[in-house]
Design a protein around this motif. Sequence first.
Motif, PDB file in Angstrom:
ATOM      1  N   GLN A 254       0.840  -1.200   0.000  1.00 43.16           N
ATOM      2  CA  GLN A 254       0.000   0.000   0.000  1.00 43.16           C
ATOM      3  C   GLN A 254       0.879   1.256   0.000  1.00 43.16           C
ATOM      4  OE1 GLN A 254      -2.527   0.403   3.414  1.00 43.16           O
ATOM      5  NE2 GLN A 254      -3.449   2.286   2.698  1.00 43.16           N
ATOM      6  N   LEU A 255       1.918   1.266   0.833  1.00 44.32           N
ATOM      7  CA  LEU A 255       2.817   2.421   0.870  1.00 44.32           C
ATOM      8  C   LEU A 255       3.555   2.588  -0.458  1.00 44.32           C
ATOM      9  CD1 LEU A 255       4.262   2.043   4.481  1.00 44.32           C
ATOM     10  CD2 LEU A 255       2.626   3.756   3.667  1.00 44.32           C
ATOM     11  N   GLN A 256       3.940   1.468  -1.075  1.00 42.70           N
ATOM     12  CA  GLN A 256       4.614   1.540  -2.372  1.00 42.70           C
ATOM     13  C   GLN A 256       3.684   2.135  -3.427  1.00 42.70           C
ATOM     14  OE1 GLN A 256       7.728   0.802  -3.321  1.00 42.70           O
ATOM     15  NE2 GLN A 256       8.426   0.123  -1.322  1.00 42.70           N
ATOM     16  N   SER A 257       2.409   1.763  -3.370  1.00 40.09           N
ATOM     17  CA  SER A 257       1.438   2.310  -4.320  1.00 40.09           C
ATOM     18  C   SER A 257       1.273   3.811  -4.117  1.00 40.09           C
ATOM     19  CB  SER A 257       0.089   1.615  -4.163  1.00 40.09           C
ATOM     20  OG  SER A 257       0.205   0.267  -4.504  1.00 40.09           O
ATOM     21  N   GLU A 258       1.184   4.223  -2.856  1.00 38.94           N
ATOM     22  CA  GLU A 258       1.069   5.654  -2.561  1.00 38.94           C
ATOM     23  C   GLU A 258       2.312   6.397  -3.043  1.00 38.94           C
ATOM     24  OE1 GLU A 258       0.288   6.086   1.608  1.00 38.94           O
ATOM     25  OE2 GLU A 258      -1.585   4.959   1.496  1.00 38.94           O
ATOM     26  N   LEU A 259       3.484   5.811  -2.787  1.00 37.02           N
ATOM     27  CA  LEU A 259       4.735   6.429  -3.221  1.00 37.02           C
ATOM     28  C   LEU A 259       4.793   6.522  -4.741  1.00 37.02           C
ATOM     29  CD1 LEU A 259       7.519   7.562  -2.559  1.00 37.02           C
ATOM     30  CD2 LEU A 259       8.387   5.216  -2.501  1.00 37.02           C
ATOM     31  N   ARG A 260       4.336   5.464  -5.417  1.00 34.79           N
ATOM     32  CA  ARG A 260       4.319   5.492  -6.882  1.00 34.79           C
ATOM     33  C   ARG A 260       3.428   6.627  -7.379  1.00 34.79           C
ATOM     34  NH1 ARG A 260       1.417   0.954  -9.631  1.00 34.79           N
ATOM     35  NH2 ARG A 260       2.383  -0.209  -7.974  1.00 34.79           N
ATOM     36  N   GLY A 261       2.267   6.800  -6.753  1.00 33.25           N
ATOM     37  CA  GLY A 261       1.372   7.893  -7.146  1.00 33.25           C
ATOM     38  C   GLY A 261       2.015   9.251  -6.935  1.00 33.25           C
TER      39      GLY A 261
ATOM     40  N   LYS B 148      15.148  11.937 -15.375  1.00 33.71           N
ATOM     41  CA  LYS B 148      15.493  10.558 -15.706  1.00 33.71           C
ATOM     42  C   LYS B 148      15.757   9.738 -14.445  1.00 33.71           C
ATOM     43  CE  LYS B 148      17.412  11.514 -20.265  1.00 33.71           C
ATOM     44  NZ  LYS B 148      18.635  11.566 -21.086  1.00 33.71           N
ATOM     45  N   GLU B 149      16.459  10.327 -13.499  1.00 32.58           N
ATOM     46  CA  GLU B 149      16.712   9.637 -12.234  1.00 32.58           C
ATOM     47  C   GLU B 149      15.395   9.338 -11.519  1.00 32.58           C
ATOM     48  OE1 GLU B 149      19.556  11.578  -9.659  1.00 32.58           O
ATOM     49  OE2 GLU B 149      20.911  11.958 -11.337  1.00 32.58           O
ATOM     50  N   LEU B 150      14.504  10.301 -11.526  1.00 29.11           N
ATOM     51  CA  LEU B 150      13.203  10.117 -10.896  1.00 29.11           C
ATOM     52  C   LEU B 150      12.425   8.986 -11.579  1.00 29.11           C
ATOM     53  CD1 LEU B 150      11.150  11.066  -8.786  1.00 29.11           C
ATOM     54  CD2 LEU B 150      10.323  12.713 -10.459  1.00 29.11           C
ATOM     55  N   LEU B 151      12.481   8.931 -12.880  1.00 28.98           N
ATOM     56  CA  LEU B 151      11.806   7.862 -13.613  1.00 28.98           C
ATOM     57  C   LEU B 151      12.437   6.501 -13.306  1.00 28.98           C
ATOM     58  CD1 LEU B 151      11.197   9.614 -17.061  1.00 28.98           C
ATOM     59  CD2 LEU B 151       9.519   9.110 -15.269  1.00 28.98           C
ATOM     60  N   ASN B 152      13.764   6.485 -13.145  1.00 28.01           N
ATOM     61  CA  ASN B 152      14.436   5.240 -12.761  1.00 28.01           C
ATOM     62  C   ASN B 152      13.991   4.780 -11.375  1.00 28.01           C
ATOM     63  OD1 ASN B 152      15.881   4.997 -15.143  1.00 28.01           O
ATOM     64  ND2 ASN B 152      17.673   6.077 -14.354  1.00 28.01           N
ATOM     65  N   VAL B 153      13.864   5.731 -10.451  1.00 22.61           N
ATOM     66  CA  VAL B 153      13.391   5.393  -9.105  1.00 22.61           C
ATOM     67  C   VAL B 153      11.966   4.862  -9.173  1.00 22.61           C
ATOM     68  CG1 VAL B 153      12.753   6.370  -6.863  1.00 22.61           C
ATOM     69  CG2 VAL B 153      14.937   6.984  -7.900  1.00 22.61           C
ATOM     70  N   LYS B 154      11.146   5.505  -9.987  1.00 24.11           N
ATOM     71  CA  LYS B 154       9.762   5.050 -10.153  1.00 24.11           C
ATOM     72  C   LYS B 154       9.736   3.617 -10.683  1.00 24.11           C
ATOM     73  CE  LYS B 154       5.671   5.890 -12.918  1.00 24.11           C
ATOM     74  NZ  LYS B 154       5.169   6.611 -14.073  1.00 24.11           N
TER      75      LYS B 154
END
Length: 136
Positions: free
Chosen positions: A52-59, A86-92
């Motif tokens: 659930q936290l991962q989903s919130e973080l992804r959002g 790009k770094e942010l997209l990699n983290v996502k």
Amino acid sequence: MDKDSDSTVTSLDENTENFCANHTRDILAEGITNLFKPTIEKLDERVASTIQLQSELRGQLEALSAQLRDIEKAQHQIPEFADKVKELLNVKQKVTIINNVLSTSQERLTGLHKLIEKEQRRRQALLDSALSTNIS
């Protein structure tokens, strides 16, 4: 007729010995199962919470990524800023992969939990039938 009664007694004695051996084994198996059950349940709850936290973080990462793209467009694509996007997209992407791994783990834990419960019911049924047979 004495031979028949002797064989029945011998058979009963063998069944009693087998029952005692199986009863001990069943008690040990149930004890081990009960030992792991709370840990599996806690782990399952934690995995669900993490998903659930991962989903919130992804959002939040998606929203931030969209905002950063808007800022990047407004500032005519500054090169240093593009690297951060790009770094942010990699983290996502990594968060998405971790979320998939956690989902798979939770499915496996749920299956294991069901198997444990099924085994407990089976052992209890065996024990109940053995006890009712011996009482009769």
